[in-house]
Write a protein that holds these residues in place. Structure first.
Motif, short mmCIF file in Angstrom:
data_model
loop_
_atom_site.label_atom_id
_atom_site.label_comp_id
_atom_site.label_asym_id
_atom_site.label_seq_id
_atom_site.Cartn_x
_atom_site.Cartn_y
_atom_site.Cartn_z
N GLN A 289 -9.05 -36.75 -2.46
CA GLN A 289 -8.42 -36.83 -3.76
C GLN A 289 -8.10 -35.41 -4.23
N LEU A 290 -6.95 -35.24 -4.85
CA LEU A 290 -6.61 -33.99 -5.52
C LEU A 290 -7.04 -34.08 -6.97
N ASP A 291 -7.57 -32.99 -7.51
CA ASP A 291 -8.07 -33.08 -8.88
C ASP A 291 -8.08 -31.73 -9.57
N ILE A 292 -8.13 -31.79 -10.89
CA ILE A 292 -8.29 -30.63 -11.76
C ILE A 292 -9.61 -30.80 -12.51
N TYR A 293 -10.43 -29.74 -12.51
CA TYR A 293 -11.69 -29.77 -13.23
C TYR A 293 -11.55 -28.88 -14.46
N PRO A 294 -11.46 -29.45 -15.65
CA PRO A 294 -11.12 -28.64 -16.83
C PRO A 294 -12.19 -27.66 -17.29
N TYR A 295 -13.47 -27.96 -17.06
CA TYR A 295 -14.55 -27.09 -17.55
C TYR A 295 -15.43 -26.70 -16.37
N TYR A 296 -14.92 -25.86 -15.50
CA TYR A 296 -15.53 -25.66 -14.19
C TYR A 296 -15.13 -24.28 -13.68
N GLY A 297 -16.05 -23.65 -12.98
CA GLY A 297 -15.75 -22.43 -12.24
C GLY A 297 -16.57 -22.44 -10.98
N SER A 298 -16.10 -21.79 -9.93
CA SER A 298 -16.78 -21.83 -8.64
C SER A 298 -17.09 -20.42 -8.14
N ASP A 299 -17.80 -20.35 -7.03
CA ASP A 299 -18.02 -19.07 -6.38
C ASP A 299 -16.70 -18.43 -5.96
N ALA A 300 -15.72 -19.27 -5.61
CA ALA A 300 -14.41 -18.74 -5.20
C ALA A 300 -13.70 -18.10 -6.38
N SER A 301 -13.76 -18.71 -7.55
CA SER A 301 -13.13 -18.10 -8.72
C SER A 301 -13.88 -16.85 -9.15
N ALA A 302 -15.21 -16.85 -8.97
CA ALA A 302 -16.00 -15.64 -9.27
C ALA A 302 -15.61 -14.50 -8.33
N ALA A 303 -15.33 -14.84 -7.06
CA ALA A 303 -14.92 -13.83 -6.09
C ALA A 303 -13.57 -13.23 -6.45
N ILE A 304 -12.67 -14.07 -6.94
CA ILE A 304 -11.35 -13.58 -7.38
C ILE A 304 -11.50 -12.67 -8.59
N ARG A 305 -12.31 -13.08 -9.55
CA ARG A 305 -12.52 -12.26 -10.75
C ARG A 305 -13.13 -10.90 -10.42
#
Length: 351
Positions: A289-305
């Motif tokens: 399933q493809l999805d959007i998580y509105p109140y969520y962050g991951s290790d991948a987004s932390a790595a980008i930041r």
């Protein structure tokens, strides 16, 4: 060779993982478990200074790397105050609400290593005494830990070795049902850790030569925002976080497929990597399933930041009632592991 994972074994590894207390900030025991597990598979690991664990499997291409990550830290709490009534006020670790832990059994780990059990309750729990028992707000002021010991004041509590800053972990209450459901706290993200451990085992057992050197990071500070933002080699091109798919109103994610996140609170994930993951799922008859998580962050987004120049993505098993009384199904574990199995053998996307 059977390309499908042994989901029964995955569930058993998961059961072991969730049974080890590991709130963010106190993950030594579960990291040691993972380290020992990988050592038994003949996989060398190293720890980073934050206490996370990194396993590396060399690939044909050593100039371009992949990294996959899952986090072993969980929600939890810390002793905020030793109250005069012999109970404890707590401060939460991670993003969840007090109502999700009301009535839960817990353990307080003292700084000297002792463990004291207790129950998290509203101060105004008894309906025979408190008129507003059902209406009082579930917050730090009203919630407290009832210790399983004869304590009548703060001095009695401190005599047990309990002090401000001691970690509080929640009873996972793990249960594997006969029809394939897994009910437990902390499926976020120990379900994904179990999947990665099984994936590594398959790579070793099937003697697969990966196309790219691949790192597996078991991070230990994701719930507080910075678990997987470091120790990323300069050669790393793709970084895939394996974390839970969030279910609820308006969401596509379910408990029987792998969830591929297209966007969360940090913004969109890499479009080409997402398309590659979808193509792999379709090509190999993997439910997704493809999805959007509105109140969520991951290790991948932390790595980008953190400024890493990487292609980032996020997939994971679908988890119902995230950060509360979680549940998934073995089919979701299976579909996630299948997608990862094919992903680590695929070509990098163009950039």
């Amino acid at each position: 060779m059977n390309t499908y994972p042994n989901v029964t074994e995955t569930k058993e590894v998961l059961k072991q993982l969730v049974s080890i207390p590991s709130p963010s900030g106190n993950t030594g025991k579960v990291i040691q478990f993972v380290e020992d597990h990988l050592a038994n598979l003949g996989v060398e690991t190293k720890r980073n200074r934050k206490g996370g664990l990194i396993a590396t499997i060399p690939g044909e291409n050593a100039q371009e790397h992949r990294m996959l990550t899952a986090h072993v830290d969980t929600l939890g709490a810390m002793v905020k105050e030793v109250k005069s009534n012999g109970r404890l006020r707590i401060d939460l670790i991670g993003g969840f609400k007090y109502n999700s832990i009301e009535g839960e059994y817990c353990e307080i780990q003292t700084s000297n290593g002792d463990v004291v059990t207790g129950t998290i309750l509203m101060h105004q729990t008894s309906v025979h005494v408190y008129k507003d028992a059902g209406k009082a707000e579930r917050n730090q002021q009203n919630m407290e830990v009832r210790i399983d010991a004869k304590v009548e004041n703060a001095k009695d509590v401190r005599a047990l070795g309990i002090e401000v800053g001691d970690f509080v972990s929640f009873d996972p209450r793990v249960k594997l049902t006969e029809n394939g459901f897994i009910k437990s706290r902390h499926l976020d993200d120990k379900a994904s850790v179990a999947i990665l451990l099984q994936l590594i085992k398959r790579i070793k057992e099937e003697e697969i030569t990966l196309p790219y050197t691949t790192h597996f990071l078991i991070s230990n500070n994701e719930e507080i925002g910075y678990g997987g933002n470091s120790n990323i080699t300069p050669e790393t091109v793709e970084y895939l976080a394996v974390d839970m798919g969030a279910m609820g109103d308006g969401q596509s994610t379910d408990e029987y497929t792998v969830s591929i996140c297209v966007k969360d609170a940090s913004g969109p994930y890499h479009y080409e990597l997402r398309k590659n993951l979808v193509n792999l799922a379709q090509k190999n008859d993997i439910g997704y399933q493809l999805d959007i998580y509105p109140y969520y962050g991951s290790d991948a987004s932390a790595a980008i930041r953190a400024g890493n120049d990487i292609i980032h993505g996020l997939i994971g098993p679908g988890i119902d009632s995230s950060h509360a009384f979680e549940r998934t199904h073995e089919k979701s574990l299976e579909q996630t592991e299948q997608l990862l199995y094919h992903y680590v053998q695929s070509e990098l996307v163009s950039y």
